[in-house]
Motif scaffolding. Structure first.
Motif, mmCIF file in Angstrom:
data_model
loop_
_atom_site.group_PDB
_atom_site.id
_atom_site.type_symbol
_atom_site.label_atom_id
_atom_site.label_comp_id
_atom_site.label_asym_id
_atom_site.label_seq_id
_atom_site.Cartn_x
_atom_site.Cartn_y
_atom_site.Cartn_z
ATOM 1 N N SER A 1 0.810 -1.227 0.000
ATOM 2 C CA SER A 1 0.000 0.000 0.000
ATOM 3 C C SER A 1 0.840 1.273 0.000
ATOM 4 O O SER A 1 0.314 2.355 -0.257
ATOM 5 C CB SER A 1 -0.945 0.005 1.199
ATOM 6 N N TRP A 2 2.112 1.143 0.294
ATOM 7 C CA TRP A 2 2.979 2.325 0.346
ATOM 8 C C TRP A 2 2.990 3.111 -0.971
ATOM 9 O O TRP A 2 2.800 4.326 -0.968
ATOM 10 C CB TRP A 2 4.381 1.923 0.786
ATOM 11 N N PRO A 3 3.225 2.466 -2.138
ATOM 12 C CA PRO A 3 3.223 3.225 -3.397
ATOM 13 C C PRO A 3 1.879 3.895 -3.686
ATOM 14 O O PRO A 3 1.828 4.996 -4.234
ATOM 15 C CB PRO A 3 3.537 2.175 -4.470
ATOM 16 N N PHE A 4 0.797 3.242 -3.308
ATOM 17 C CA PHE A 4 -0.552 3.778 -3.484
ATOM 18 C C PHE A 4 -0.696 5.095 -2.711
ATOM 19 O O PHE A 4 -1.169 6.096 -3.249
ATOM 20 C CB PHE A 4 -1.540 2.716 -2.976
ATOM 21 N N ALA A 5 -0.249 5.107 -1.458
ATOM 22 C CA ALA A 5 -0.342 6.318 -0.639
ATOM 23 C C ALA A 5 0.633 7.388 -1.125
ATOM 24 O O ALA A 5 0.294 8.575 -1.168
ATOM 25 C CB ALA A 5 -0.077 5.983 0.826
ATOM 26 N N VAL A 6 1.842 6.980 -1.514
ATOM 27 C CA VAL A 6 2.846 7.947 -1.975
ATOM 28 C C VAL A 6 2.382 8.634 -3.254
ATOM 29 O O VAL A 6 2.551 9.854 -3.402
ATOM 30 C CB VAL A 6 4.224 7.257 -2.165
ATOM 31 N N SER A 7 1.787 7.867 -4.171
ATOM 32 C CA SER A 7 1.327 8.507 -5.418
ATOM 33 C C SER A 7 0.175 9.467 -5.133
ATOM 34 O O SER A 7 0.052 10.499 -5.802
ATOM 35 C CB SER A 7 0.917 7.457 -6.452
ATOM 36 N N SER A 8 -0.644 9.173 -4.154
ATOM 37 C CA SER A 8 -1.723 10.084 -3.780
ATOM 38 C C SER A 8 -1.160 11.357 -3.149
ATOM 39 O O SER A 8 -1.651 12.452 -3.399
ATOM 40 C CB SER A 8 -2.680 9.380 -2.823
ATOM 41 N N TRP A 9 -0.113 11.191 -2.327
ATOM 42 C CA TRP A 9 0.531 12.359 -1.712
ATOM 43 C C TRP A 9 1.253 13.210 -2.759
ATOM 44 O O TRP A 9 1.339 14.435 -2.614
ATOM 45 C CB TRP A 9 1.529 11.916 -0.644
ATOM 46 N N GLY B 1 -7.339 15.103 -4.164
ATOM 47 C CA GLY B 1 -8.546 15.635 -3.523
ATOM 48 C C GLY B 1 -9.781 14.877 -3.969
ATOM 49 O O GLY B 1 -9.703 13.925 -4.743
ATOM 50 N N SER B 2 -10.892 15.329 -3.508
ATOM 51 C CA SER B 2 -12.160 14.680 -3.818
ATOM 52 C C SER B 2 -12.512 14.854 -5.293
ATOM 53 O O SER B 2 -12.241 15.888 -5.897
ATOM 54 C CB SER B 2 -13.263 15.283 -2.951
ATOM 55 N N SER C 1 -3.654 7.307 3.154
ATOM 56 C CA SER C 1 -2.518 7.057 4.053
ATOM 57 C C SER C 1 -2.907 6.168 5.218
ATOM 58 O O SER C 1 -2.034 5.612 5.900
ATOM 59 C CB SER C 1 -1.972 8.377 4.589
ATOM 60 N N LEU C 2 -4.195 6.038 5.468
ATOM 61 C CA LEU C 2 -4.649 5.179 6.560
ATOM 62 C C LEU C 2 -4.332 3.709 6.311
ATOM 63 O O LEU C 2 -4.191 2.943 7.257
ATOM 64 C CB LEU C 2 -6.151 5.344 6.780
ATOM 65 N N ILE C 3 -4.201 3.309 5.069
ATOM 66 C CA ILE C 3 -3.940 1.895 4.769
ATOM 67 C C ILE C 3 -2.564 1.475 5.284
ATOM 68 O O ILE C 3 -2.464 0.544 6.085
ATOM 69 C CB ILE C 3 -4.119 1.594 3.269
ATOM 70 N N PRO C 4 -1.468 2.153 4.892
ATOM 71 C CA PRO C 4 -0.182 1.744 5.466
ATOM 72 C C PRO C 4 -0.091 2.041 6.965
ATOM 73 O O PRO C 4 0.531 1.276 7.715
ATOM 74 C CB PRO C 4 0.861 2.539 4.669
ATOM 75 N N LEU C 5 -0.738 3.117 7.402
ATOM 76 C CA LEU C 5 -0.702 3.442 8.831
ATOM 77 C C LEU C 5 -1.411 2.380 9.660
ATOM 78 O O LEU C 5 -0.936 1.988 10.729
ATOM 79 C CB LEU C 5 -1.324 4.816 9.069
ATOM 80 N N LEU D 1 -13.946 17.257 0.160
ATOM 81 C CA LEU D 1 -12.731 17.531 0.934
ATOM 82 C C LEU D 1 -11.484 17.337 0.079
ATOM 83 O O LEU D 1 -11.425 16.416 -0.737
ATOM 84 C CB LEU D 1 -12.674 16.610 2.152
ATOM 85 N N PRO D 2 -10.490 18.178 0.284
ATOM 86 C CA PRO D 2 -9.284 18.078 -0.543
ATOM 87 C C PRO D 2 -8.280 17.039 -0.058
ATOM 88 O O PRO D 2 -7.231 16.880 -0.645
ATOM 89 C CB PRO D 2 -8.681 19.486 -0.432
ATOM 90 N N GLY D 3 -8.563 16.297 1.001
ATOM 91 C CA GLY D 3 -7.549 15.431 1.605
ATOM 92 C C GLY D 3 -7.725 13.949 1.370
ATOM 93 O O GLY D 3 -7.573 13.155 2.302
ATOM 94 N N VAL D 4 -7.997 13.519 0.152
ATOM 95 C CA VAL D 4 -8.109 12.089 -0.132
ATOM 96 C C VAL D 4 -6.780 11.394 0.140
ATOM 97 O O VAL D 4 -6.743 10.243 0.574
ATOM 98 C CB VAL D 4 -8.585 11.846 -1.585
ATOM 99 N N PHE D 5 -5.684 12.097 -0.058
ATOM 100 C CA PHE D 5 -4.362 11.523 0.212
ATOM 101 C C PHE D 5 -4.218 11.143 1.683
ATOM 102 O O PHE D 5 -3.547 10.168 2.015
ATOM 103 C CB PHE D 5 -3.244 12.473 -0.231
ATOM 104 N N LEU D 6 -4.872 11.877 2.573
ATOM 105 C CA LEU D 6 -4.841 11.520 3.994
ATOM 106 C C LEU D 6 -5.616 10.227 4.248
ATOM 107 O O LEU D 6 -5.190 9.374 5.032
ATOM 108 C CB LEU D 6 -5.423 12.655 4.846
#
Length: 191
Positions: A113-121, A126-127, A141-145, A133-138
């Motif tokens: 899941s790391w690459p998935f979250a990194v590409s979103s960051w 955003g939505s 990030s819950l998946i690797p967290l 909300l503009p924070g879809v990347f957040l």
């Protein structure tokens, strides 16, 4: 043995604090969802951002709550044989289960899941909805967290089971008179 106990206690404190924080997320989710219903049915209007915030809070409560559920033994356990086992047998099952199943699955989830979250960051995703909300990347990030927090809770439970195995081996190796002393010592350490 003292180091294992201190490590397990520190990881359990972290998980307990996360669980307490997530309980507030649940209250906020209930209040926000009530607000969405009142806005929609009482005032004939709505807010996409408000609806998405409920989804974000639900995702956070679920994903980060996995570690708390593991620690408090609130997870699903198929215990057809487990419930009839001795404490030593349960400790062996737990140690093996955490080491062979839980920790490798957490490592796999974290790595995949790391690459998935990194590409979103990288694009601050955003939505897709207007007014969202503009924070879809957040949220992503819950998946690797969550896999990291679940691995830490699993590590704490593994250390507890390992200490239980080590204490039971000491009891088997010591004479009966000193077995009571070892038991008292183990109970004092656990408390």
């Amino acid at each position: 043995m003292r180091f294992l106990l201190c490590s397990a206690q520190a990881l359990e404190r972290l998980t307990n604090q996360t669980g307490r924080l997530l309980s507030w997320f649940t209250w906020a989710m209930v209040l926000l969802q009530s607000g969405v219903v009142v806005l929609r049915h009482g005032f004939n209007s709505g807010s996409i951002a408000l609806q998405e915030s409920v989804v974000y809070l639900h995702g956070a409560a679920f994903m980060l709550g996995l570690a708390y559920a593991l620690q408090t033994d609130a997870h699903v356990r198929v215990d057809v044989f487990y419930r009839r086992m001795s404490l030593r047998g349960k400790a062996w099952v737990n140690t093996t289960g955490y080491l062979v199943f839980l920790l490798p699955i957490c490592a796999f989830l974290l790595i995949s899941s790391w690459p998935f979250a990194v590409s979103s960051w990288s694009v601050y995703e955003g939505s897709a909805n207007a007014g969202g909300l503009p924070g879809v990347f957040l949220l992503k990030s819950l998946i690797p967290l969550s896999s990291l927090t679940l691995a830490l809770a699993g590590l704490a439970q593994f250390l507890r089971a390992l200490m239980q195995l080590m204490a039971s081996e000491r009891l088997e190796l010591t004479p009966l008179s000193s077995a009571k002393a070892v038991l008292k010592q183990a109970e004092g350490v656990e408390a």
